[in-house]
Design an enzyme around this catalytic site. Structure first.
Site, short mmCIF file in Angstrom:
data_model
loop_
_atom_site.label_atom_id
_atom_site.label_comp_id
_atom_site.label_asym_id
_atom_site.label_seq_id
_atom_site.Cartn_x
_atom_site.Cartn_y
_atom_site.Cartn_z
N ILE A 36 0.86 -1.17 0.00
CA ILE A 36 0.00 0.00 0.00
C ILE A 36 0.90 1.23 0.00
O ILE A 36 2.08 1.15 0.33
CB ILE A 36 -0.97 0.01 1.21
CG1 ILE A 36 -0.21 -0.14 2.53
CG2 ILE A 36 -2.02 -1.05 1.07
CD1 ILE A 36 -1.12 -0.14 3.76
N ASP A 37 0.35 2.38 -0.37
CA ASP A 37 1.14 3.59 -0.52
C ASP A 37 1.71 4.07 0.81
O ASP A 37 1.19 3.74 1.88
CB ASP A 37 0.28 4.71 -1.13
CG ASP A 37 -0.25 4.35 -2.50
OD1 ASP A 37 0.43 3.59 -3.20
OD2 ASP A 37 -1.34 4.83 -2.86
N LYS A 38 2.74 4.88 0.72
CA LYS A 38 3.43 5.42 1.90
C LYS A 38 2.45 6.05 2.89
O LYS A 38 2.50 5.76 4.09
CB LYS A 38 4.47 6.44 1.47
CG LYS A 38 5.14 7.18 2.62
CD LYS A 38 6.06 8.27 2.11
CE LYS A 38 6.64 9.07 3.28
NZ LYS A 38 7.49 10.19 2.82
N THR B 216 -0.80 5.76 3.00
CA THR B 216 -1.99 4.96 3.28
C THR B 216 -1.64 4.01 4.41
O THR B 216 -0.62 3.32 4.37
CB THR B 216 -2.41 4.15 2.04
OG1 THR B 216 -2.75 5.05 0.98
CG2 THR B 216 -3.61 3.27 2.34
N ARG C 170 -7.45 5.84 -5.13
CA ARG C 170 -7.17 7.27 -5.26
C ARG C 170 -7.52 7.77 -6.66
O ARG C 170 -8.13 8.83 -6.83
CB ARG C 170 -5.71 7.55 -4.92
CG ARG C 170 -5.33 7.16 -3.51
CD ARG C 170 -3.83 7.11 -3.30
NE ARG C 170 -3.24 8.45 -3.40
CZ ARG C 170 -1.93 8.67 -3.41
NH1 ARG C 170 -1.08 7.64 -3.33
NH2 ARG C 170 -1.47 9.90 -3.48
#
Length: 305
Positions: free
Chosen positions: A136-138, A140, A237
């Site tokens: 998952i993104d930084k 998130t 997103r």
């Protein structure tokens, strides 16, 4: 040096060389300029400037420097481990933490922390991503599965590809909805205007489907639950921006005027998968972090409209 070649086709012609490199070799604009400055780019056998307009039939040669060999070191970073056994562990990743090392970012990642706390991790994804089967993104937060051996990694990866692993996210987005349930079925690929972003596009895209449920509407915002059918980069997103309900605080896909949240209010809330050894169906849930809860509380009390 690794040599890569591309011949410019008609649809890629009449663009600046640095922009053309982004499209042809899938590198960033800054990296393209660096390579041109280092004389690592030849057009028809000749070095040229970033502003050169490429033409149909131009032969572009890229001399890619070898990847720097970096030792990834264990780091004593606290982990919120939700579940652990001999095959897998489920960890609640905090906001602001990168999942695995990458060029220029070799410490402070989830992998650095895992290497300190966990003796064995699967090696299928190499030394830079031991144990990592999805990410998952930084900015998130939320739940991730980490695999301790190659058999577990293979089994979980198969479940992800065959859509047997369920992933649910909670988010706060701009603008309320007029309906309770929805599905965004729109292909996602690299944004041709900005290679650092993804976008809903027909070019070089992959099928992407996000289901969502509105948990609560407010005057200017909505609290939603998203269920992924596919797992494309930045999928939720991008899809929320596409339907004009961007995630609050999203610096890449959101509104410029948004709440001061220091990152998107997006949380990987639930994971459901079949255990790779026992065959037991398992589900884990973790509520969003405090900053998310604080914003939600202020919306519920009317302090934020």
């Amino acid at each position: 040096m690794e040599k890569q070649y591309q011949v410019v086709e008609e649809k890629g012609a009449n663009q600046r060389l640095d922009k053309a490199l982004c499209l042809l070799f899938d590198i960033s604009r800054n990296r393209a300029k660096e390579l041109i400055d280092e004389e690592a780019v030849l057009v028809n056998g000749i070095g040229t400037k970033p502003s050169y307009k490429v033409q149909t039939g131009d032969e572009i040669e890229l001399l890619m420097p070898p990847l720097e060999e970096v030792e990834i070191k264990p780091e004593n970073i606290p982990l919120d481990i939700v579940y652990e056994d001999e095959d897998v562990l489920v960890v609640n990743k905090p906001r602001g933490m990168v999942v695995h090392p990458s060029p220029g970012h070799y410490s402070g990642t989830l992998v650095n922390a895992l290497m300190y706390h966990i003796k064995d991790l699967s090696g299928i994804n190499g030394v830079m991503r031991p144990g990592i089967v999805h990410r998952i993104d930084k900015d998130t937060s939320g739940l991730l599965i980490v695999c301790k051996n190659d058999n577990a990694h293979t089994q979980i990866s198969k479940q992800l590809s065959e859509k047997e692993c369920k992933r649910e996210y909670k988010a706060i987005v701009h603008r309320p909805f007029s309906h309770t349930f929805g599905t965004v079925d729109a292909p996602i690929g690299r944004d041709e205007k900005n290679r650092q972003k993804m976008a809903v596009t027909a070019n070089n895209s992959k099928n992407a489907i996000t289901h969502f449920e509105v948990l609560e509407n407010f005057k200017n915002y909505a609290y939603i639950l998203c269920k992924l059918e596919t797992g494309r980069t930045h999928q939720i997103r991008v899809h929320m921006e596409y339907i004009e309900h961007p995630i609050v605080g999203d610096p890449k896909y959101g509104y410029r005027k948004t709440l001061p949240t220091d990152g998107q209010l997006l949380h990987a809330y639930a994971l459901e998968f079949t255990h790779p050894t026992t065959g037991k169906r398992m589900r884990f849930e973790k509520e969003p972090p405090q900053i998310f809860q604080d914003v939600l509380h202020k919306m519920e009390t009317g302090e934020i409209e």
